[in-house]
Design a protein around this motif. Structure first.
Motif, PDB file in Angstrom:
ATOM      1  N   VAL A 135       0.849  -1.201   0.000  1.00 13.43           N
ATOM      2  CA  VAL A 135       0.000   0.000   0.000  1.00 13.43           C
ATOM      3  C   VAL A 135       0.880   1.245   0.000  1.00 13.43           C
ATOM      4  O   VAL A 135       0.642   2.201  -0.752  1.00 13.43           O
ATOM      5  CB  VAL A 135      -0.945   0.007   1.218  1.00 13.43           C
ATOM      6  CG1 VAL A 135      -1.643   1.362   1.346  1.00 13.43           C
ATOM      7  CG2 VAL A 135      -1.982  -1.103   1.091  1.00 13.43           C
ATOM      8  N   LEU A 136       1.921   1.237   0.824  1.00 13.10           N
ATOM      9  CA  LEU A 136       2.845   2.369   0.866  1.00 13.10           C
ATOM     10  C   LEU A 136       3.616   2.506  -0.448  1.00 13.10           C
ATOM     11  O   LEU A 136       3.918   3.622  -0.884  1.00 13.10           O
ATOM     12  CB  LEU A 136       3.826   2.203   2.030  1.00 13.10           C
ATOM     13  CG  LEU A 136       3.233   2.334   3.430  1.00 13.10           C
ATOM     14  CD1 LEU A 136       4.294   2.057   4.486  1.00 13.10           C
ATOM     15  CD2 LEU A 136       2.632   3.721   3.630  1.00 13.10           C
ATOM     16  N   THR A 137       3.913   1.372  -1.070  1.00 13.49           N
ATOM     17  CA  THR A 137       4.629   1.397  -2.345  1.00 13.49           C
ATOM     18  C   THR A 137       3.839   2.150  -3.404  1.00 13.49           C
ATOM     19  O   THR A 137       4.402   2.923  -4.182  1.00 13.49           O
ATOM     20  CB  THR A 137       4.915  -0.043  -2.825  1.00 13.49           C
ATOM     21  OG1 THR A 137       5.895  -0.631  -1.964  1.00 13.49           O
ATOM     22  CG2 THR A 137       5.431  -0.065  -4.256  1.00 13.49           C
ATOM     23  N   TRP A 138       2.518   1.931  -3.418  1.00 16.79           N
ATOM     24  CA  TRP A 138       1.698   2.550  -4.470  1.00 16.79           C
ATOM     25  C   TRP A 138       1.091   3.888  -4.060  1.00 16.79           C
ATOM     26  O   TRP A 138       0.333   4.484  -4.827  1.00 16.79           O
ATOM     27  CB  TRP A 138       0.622   1.570  -4.924  1.00 16.79           C
ATOM     28  CG  TRP A 138       1.226   0.506  -5.793  1.00 16.79           C
ATOM     29  CD1 TRP A 138       1.597  -0.757  -5.421  1.00 16.79           C
ATOM     30  CD2 TRP A 138       1.577   0.646  -7.170  1.00 16.79           C
ATOM     31  NE1 TRP A 138       2.152  -1.416  -6.488  1.00 16.79           N
ATOM     32  CE2 TRP A 138       2.152  -0.588  -7.576  1.00 16.79           C
ATOM     33  CE3 TRP A 138       1.464   1.675  -8.103  1.00 16.79           C
ATOM     34  CZ2 TRP A 138       2.612  -0.808  -8.876  1.00 16.79           C
ATOM     35  CZ3 TRP A 138       1.919   1.468  -9.399  1.00 16.79           C
ATOM     36  CH2 TRP A 138       2.481   0.238  -9.771  1.00 16.79           C
ATOM     37  N   THR A 139       1.428   4.353  -2.869  1.00 14.40           N
ATOM     38  CA  THR A 139       1.027   5.710  -2.471  1.00 14.40           C
ATOM     39  C   THR A 139       2.294   6.538  -2.266  1.00 14.40           C
ATOM     40  O   THR A 139       2.717   7.274  -3.157  1.00 14.40           O
ATOM     41  CB  THR A 139       0.178   5.676  -1.191  1.00 14.40           C
ATOM     42  OG1 THR A 139       0.848   4.901  -0.171  1.00 14.40           O
ATOM     43  CG2 THR A 139      -1.185   5.071  -1.461  1.00 14.40           C
ATOM     44  N   PRO A 216       3.324   7.342 -16.615  1.00 15.65           N
ATOM     45  CA  PRO A 216       4.399   6.385 -16.922  1.00 15.65           C
ATOM     46  C   PRO A 216       5.449   6.312 -15.817  1.00 15.65           C
ATOM     47  O   PRO A 216       5.966   5.229 -15.512  1.00 15.65           O
ATOM     48  CB  PRO A 216       4.996   6.934 -18.224  1.00 15.65           C
ATOM     49  CG  PRO A 216       3.877   7.667 -18.867  1.00 15.65           C
ATOM     50  CD  PRO A 216       3.131   8.297 -17.728  1.00 15.65           C
ATOM     51  N   LEU A 217       5.757   7.452 -15.199  1.00 15.56           N
ATOM     52  CA  LEU A 217       6.731   7.469 -14.113  1.00 15.56           C
ATOM     53  C   LEU A 217       6.172   6.779 -12.879  1.00 15.56           C
ATOM     54  O   LEU A 217       6.863   5.996 -12.218  1.00 15.56           O
ATOM     55  CB  LEU A 217       7.122   8.912 -13.778  1.00 15.56           C
ATOM     56  CG  LEU A 217       8.198   9.568 -14.647  1.00 15.56           C
ATOM     57  CD1 LEU A 217       7.733   9.717 -16.092  1.00 15.56           C
ATOM     58  CD2 LEU A 217       8.583  10.932 -14.088  1.00 15.56           C
ATOM     59  N   VAL A 218       4.910   7.056 -12.569  1.00  8.98           N
ATOM     60  CA  VAL A 218       4.269   6.442 -11.405  1.00  8.98           C
ATOM     61  C   VAL A 218       4.213   4.927 -11.563  1.00  8.98           C
ATOM     62  O   VAL A 218       4.556   4.173 -10.643  1.00  8.98           O
ATOM     63  CB  VAL A 218       2.847   7.013 -11.214  1.00  8.98           C
ATOM     64  CG1 VAL A 218       2.088   6.227 -10.146  1.00  8.98           C
ATOM     65  CG2 VAL A 218       2.906   8.492 -10.835  1.00  8.98           C
ATOM     66  N   LEU A 219       3.785   4.472 -12.733  1.00 13.92           N
ATOM     67  CA  LEU A 219       3.646   3.037 -12.967  1.00 13.92           C
ATOM     68  C   LEU A 219       4.993   2.320 -12.915  1.00 13.92           C
ATOM     69  O   LEU A 219       5.124   1.265 -12.286  1.00 13.92           O
ATOM     70  CB  LEU A 219       2.974   2.792 -14.319  1.00 13.92           C
ATOM     71  CG  LEU A 219       1.513   3.235 -14.434  1.00 13.92           C
ATOM     72  CD1 LEU A 219       1.020   3.072 -15.871  1.00 13.92           C
ATOM     73  CD2 LEU A 219       0.626   2.442 -13.484  1.00 13.92           C
ATOM     74  N   ASN A 225       9.454  -0.903  -7.406  1.00 14.50           N
ATOM     75  CA  ASN A 225       9.446  -1.105  -5.957  1.00 14.50           C
ATOM     76  C   ASN A 225       8.651  -2.344  -5.557  1.00 14.50           C
ATOM     77  O   ASN A 225       9.006  -3.044  -4.603  1.00 14.50           O
ATOM     78  CB  ASN A 225       8.874   0.129  -5.260  1.00 14.50           C
ATOM     79  CG  ASN A 225       9.852   1.286  -5.247  1.00 14.50           C
ATOM     80  OD1 ASN A 225      10.956   1.179  -5.770  1.00 14.50           O
ATOM     81  ND2 ASN A 225       9.444   2.401  -4.669  1.00 14.50           N
ATOM     82  N   SER A 226       7.574  -2.621  -6.289  1.00 10.13           N
ATOM     83  CA  SER A 226       6.765  -3.808  -5.990  1.00 10.13           C
ATOM     84  C   SER A 226       7.566  -5.085  -6.203  1.00 10.13           C
ATOM     85  O   SER A 226       7.473  -6.032  -5.412  1.00 10.13           O
ATOM     86  CB  SER A 226       5.515  -3.833  -6.874  1.00 10.13           C
ATOM     87  OG  SER A 226       4.650  -2.766  -6.560  1.00 10.13           O
ATOM     88  N   LEU A 227       8.353  -5.119  -7.272  1.00 11.10           N
ATOM     89  CA  LEU A 227       9.197  -6.288  -7.527  1.00 11.10           C
ATOM     90  C   LEU A 227      10.206  -6.476  -6.404  1.00 11.10           C
ATOM     91  O   LEU A 227      10.436  -7.596  -5.932  1.00 11.10           O
ATOM     92  CB  LEU A 227       9.919  -6.128  -8.866  1.00 11.10           C
ATOM     93  CG  LEU A 227       9.054  -6.236 -10.122  1.00 11.10           C
ATOM     94  CD1 LEU A 227       9.872  -5.889 -11.367  1.00 11.10           C
ATOM     95  CD2 LEU A 227       8.462  -7.636 -10.247  1.00 11.10           C
ATOM     96  N   GLY A 228      10.811  -5.368  -5.968  1.00 12.23           N
ATOM     97  CA  GLY A 228      11.782  -5.452  -4.881  1.00 12.23           C
ATOM     98  C   GLY A 228      11.161  -5.950  -3.592  1.00 12.23           C
ATOM     99  O   GLY A 228      11.732  -6.806  -2.898  1.00 12.23           O
TER     100      GLY A 228
END
Length: 239
Positions: A135-139, A216-219, A225-228
């Motif tokens: 959740v923190l990764t995508w906010t 594009p930058l956000v995605l 970060n999600s992969l990490g």
């Protein structure tokens, strides 16, 4: 290359060539990022960063509205073409990754690679921690960092400097330096150099996309970060 999803943000919020209102806004947001993080850090090593970006986003939103602007003026708009946006996100992802890898090669020659200093060790095998960190990764770590360190920083700094390509490039460099500094407290100088280089690439791409579509930058940032974090959760990454 220019997206056709939004108009560029004005070079100056006040309509004049040099906008002192812009530098006041920028200093206020940067001060919030620093002060909130340093205040929370003694109590929470994990949440100091997110607390500061959430606070800065609230202040930045208020300041933009006060100037008659919005995040949409800086590129946060629903894309007309998601296919094109995803394509640009893929391009951004690889540019992001390559910049990190190349900089790591140089940074490792001079500074110890401390990874994340164990900041995310608790995520391994822990579903609740993993979901919270995602959740923190995508906010905090994708939307908010891109809006603050690319959209807000670059536009406000460029406005203060008078606008134009030279001002834009100076703003990108300054933004990258601050972005690297933001990661120093848990990644050391090695990580600061890598994230600073990534910030430089992301900033240049933001300009290249015409400052009209930050998605594009956000995605790409969110996926990276999600992969990490997923690798940490699976025990495949030990830093």
């Amino acid at each position: 290359m220019h997206e056709e999803t939004a108009s560029s943000a004005p070079a100056s919020a006040s309509g004049s060539r040099f906008s002192f209102a812009a530098i006041i806004d920028l200093i206020a947001v940067l001060a919030t990022l620093v002060i909130v993080k340093q205040t929370v850090l003694p109590f929470s090593y994990l949440y100091a960063g997110p607390a500061s970006t959430f606070s800065a986003m609230a202040l930045g939103t208020y300041l933009l509205r006060r100037r008659g602007l919005s995040w949409a003026d800086l590129g946060l708009r629903w894309p007309k073409s998601w296919l094109k946006t995803v394509g640009l996100a893929v391009l951004t992802f690889f540019a992001f990754a390559i910049s990190m890898e190349l900089t790591e090669t140089v940074a490792d020659m001079f500074f110890e690679n401390v990874g994340a200093s164990g900041r995310f060790d608790h995520v391994e095998g822990n579903w609740s921690a993993y979901l919270i960190i995602m959740v923190l990764t995508w906010t905090h770590a994708s939307f908010f960092e891109e809006l603050l360190f690319r959209a807000f920083f670059i536009n406000r700094a460029s406005s203060f400097l008078g606008g134009g390509l030279r001002a834009d490039l100076i703003a990108v460099v300054l933004s990258a330096i601050f972005f690297g500094y933001r990661h120093f407290y848990y990644q050391g100088m090695n990580g600061a150099l890598k994230t600073g280089a990534a910030g430089l690439v992301l900033g240049l791409l933001y300009l290249w996309f015409g400052r009209k579509n930050i998605m594009p930058l956000v995605l790409s940032h969110g996926v990276m970060n999600s992969l990490g974090m997923t690798m940490r959760f699976l025990g495949m990454r030990g830093d």
